[in-house]
Design a protein around this motif. Structure first.
Motif, PDB file in Angstrom:
ATOM      1  N   GLU A  97       0.812  -1.217   0.000  1.00 22.80           N
ATOM      2  CA  GLU A  97       0.000   0.000   0.000  1.00 22.80           C
ATOM      3  C   GLU A  97       0.848   1.270   0.000  1.00 22.80           C
ATOM      4  N   ALA A  98       2.166   1.110   0.172  1.00 25.23           N
ATOM      5  CA  ALA A  98       3.053   2.276   0.108  1.00 25.23           C
ATOM      6  C   ALA A  98       3.338   2.685  -1.335  1.00 25.23           C
ATOM      7  N   ARG A  99       2.829   1.938  -2.298  1.00 23.24           N
ATOM      8  CA  ARG A  99       3.014   2.286  -3.709  1.00 23.24           C
ATOM      9  C   ARG A  99       2.452   3.683  -3.970  1.00 23.24           C
ATOM     10  N   PRO A 100       3.149   4.500  -4.762  1.00 27.81           N
ATOM     11  CA  PRO A 100       2.657   5.859  -5.051  1.00 27.81           C
ATOM     12  C   PRO A 100       1.259   5.873  -5.643  1.00 27.81           C
ATOM     13  N   GLY A 101       0.927   4.874  -6.467  1.00 30.99           N
ATOM     14  CA  GLY A 101      -0.383   4.851  -7.109  1.00 30.99           C
ATOM     15  C   GLY A 101      -1.534   4.592  -6.167  1.00 30.99           C
ATOM     16  N   LEU A 102      -1.222   4.188  -4.923  1.00 35.25           N
ATOM     17  CA  LEU A 102      -2.266   3.931  -3.929  1.00 35.25           C
ATOM     18  C   LEU A 102      -2.312   5.020  -2.862  1.00 35.25           C
ATOM     19  N   ALA A 103      -1.629   6.122  -3.091  1.00 34.58           N
ATOM     20  CA  ALA A 103      -1.612   7.216  -2.118  1.00 34.58           C
ATOM     21  C   ALA A 103      -3.027   7.739  -1.880  1.00 34.58           C
ATOM     22  N   ILE A 104      -3.314   8.123  -0.636  1.00 32.10           N
ATOM     23  CA  ILE A 104      -4.682   8.533  -0.301  1.00 32.10           C
ATOM     24  C   ILE A 104      -5.027   9.914  -0.862  1.00 32.10           C
ATOM     25  N   HIS A 105      -4.024  10.690  -1.280  1.00 32.71           N
ATOM     26  CA  HIS A 105      -4.339  12.049  -1.718  1.00 32.71           C
ATOM     27  C   HIS A 105      -5.216  12.054  -2.971  1.00 32.71           C
ATOM     28  N   TYR A 106      -5.160  10.987  -3.771  1.00 35.12           N
ATOM     29  CA  TYR A 106      -6.025  10.921  -4.946  1.00 35.12           C
ATOM     30  C   TYR A 106      -7.501  10.938  -4.526  1.00 35.12           C
ATOM     31  N   LEU A 107      -7.793  10.296  -3.411  1.00 31.92           N
ATOM     32  CA  LEU A 107      -9.160  10.266  -2.898  1.00 31.92           C
ATOM     33  C   LEU A 107      -9.484  11.531  -2.115  1.00 31.92           C
ATOM     34  N   VAL A 108      -8.587  11.919  -1.234  1.00 29.68           N
ATOM     35  CA  VAL A 108      -8.818  13.085  -0.374  1.00 29.68           C
ATOM     36  C   VAL A 108      -8.959  14.369  -1.196  1.00 29.68           C
ATOM     37  N   ASP A 109      -8.240  14.467  -2.306  1.00 27.34           N
ATOM     38  CA  ASP A 109      -8.241  15.682  -3.113  1.00 27.34           C
ATOM     39  C   ASP A 109      -9.276  15.676  -4.238  1.00 27.34           C
ATOM     40  N   GLU A 110     -10.062  14.608  -4.359  1.00 29.51           N
ATOM     41  CA  GLU A 110     -11.008  14.521  -5.467  1.00 29.51           C
ATOM     42  C   GLU A 110     -12.169  15.497  -5.276  1.00 29.51           C
ATOM     43  N   GLU A 111     -12.190  16.536  -6.100  1.00 30.41           N
ATOM     44  CA  GLU A 111     -13.180  17.602  -5.959  1.00 30.41           C
ATOM     45  C   GLU A 111     -14.599  17.131  -6.253  1.00 30.41           C
ATOM     46  N   ALA A 112     -14.746  16.131  -7.115  1.00 24.97           N
ATOM     47  CA  ALA A 112     -16.087  15.668  -7.479  1.00 24.97           C
ATOM     48  C   ALA A 112     -16.852  15.103  -6.289  1.00 24.97           C
TER      49      ALA A 112
END
Length: 290
Positions: A97-112
């Motif tokens: 889960e430390a893989r960059p592609g699984l970083a939580i910021h993709y979810l946390v920053d999703e404006e939609a």
């Protein structure tokens, strides 16, 4: 040496490389290798045997892993009773889960998703609350309830800076959702562990808590349609799909599969948006309730 794990600087001499040093010193990588060799590969070797023995089975205890180890229990349940194997599995997942592609910021920053307008969120199967803590730090008005099995969250505590926003609750997601005043329910990397019939049970357990206007956010892999990316790019996703079949009769899903799954759980689930942030290995499926 041909895989750059060791090197031959001069004829007949063997020396370490950065890769072999990592194997020697990084406990997460060692756990990942151990889990792959000791759990996943034996399960893979018996996948076809399991499919022949239990045709069309969606039961988690009728998979290649069960034949490989002669164990009648589902893999997750069996590992949970073996402290050494459970520790190795947990460490391997943390490393993965430390893989960059699984970083939580993709979810946390999703404006939609519109996190800023969410008053209360339930993080189902949220383990130690990594996503909820990230959300709380970015959105001071949100309250997050992290749910997981009692054994998983035992001793879990939110950091001091968000202790008034994040709480933990023991809950089995196959049972009726007890939190009925939330605006949003999150399922991140939960449903791919289960076959369709069990994933539908998880979704159905949510419905007593849902009201019009509520949303369910699913953060999972989404298999690409054929021909939309190179075989090299999709190889890992396809391999993961096979692995889930081998260990628990589970699966990864493509966009059509997600639509079918939600419809099979309840016609009132309506997909509002389907996002795949650039760089993320997980899609974000925003589901409304009508």
């Amino acid at each position: 040496m041909t895989y750059h794990i060791f090197a031959e600087p001069t004829p007949g001499a063997v020396c370490h490389t950065a890769s072999s040093r990592l194997l020697a010193e990084n406990t997460g990588l060692r756990a990942w290798v151990a889990n792959t060799l000791n759990e996943l590969l034996p399960a893979a070797s018996r996948m076809v045997d399991a499919m022949e023995r239990w045709p069309g089975s969606q039961e988690p205890n009728e998979a290649g892993w069960n034949l490989a180890f002669g164990n009648p229990d589902a893999m997750f349940a069996a590992l949970g009773r073996d402290e050494t194997r459970a520790k190795t599995f947990a460490e391997s997942m943390s490393f993965f889960e430390a893989r960059p592609g699984l970083a939580i910021h993709y979810l946390v920053d999703e404006e939609a998703i519109g996190w800023g307008g969410v008053r209360k969120m339930v993080d189902i199967g949220g383990s130690h609350g990594k996503v909820s803590i990230g959300l709380a730090r970015k959105y001071p008005s949100i309250k997050c309830v992290v749910q997981d099995f009692k054994k998983v969250i035992e001793g879990a505590r939110p950091p001091d800076d968000v202790d008034d926003q994040v709480s933990f609750m023991a809950h089995d997601f196959f049972n009726e959702q007890p939190v009925k005043d939330a605006d949003l329910y999150l399922l991140r990397w939960v449903l791919h562990d289960w076959s369709d019939q069990y994933a539908i049970r998880i979704l159905k357990a949510l419905t007593p808590a849902l009201k019009p206007g509520n949303r369910v956010v699913i953060n999972e892999s989404c298999l690409p349609s054929h021909g939309t990316m190179s075989l090299y790019q999709q190889r890992f996703l396809r391999a993961t799909d096979l692995t889930m079949k081998q260990i628990q009769n589970a699966r990864e899903r493509d966009e059509a599969d997600w639509k079918t799954l939600l419809k099979g759980a309840d016609e009132r689930f309506q997909i509002c948006d389907f996002k795949h942030p650039p760089g993320s290995e997980l899609a974000i499926i925003i589901v409304g309730w009508q």
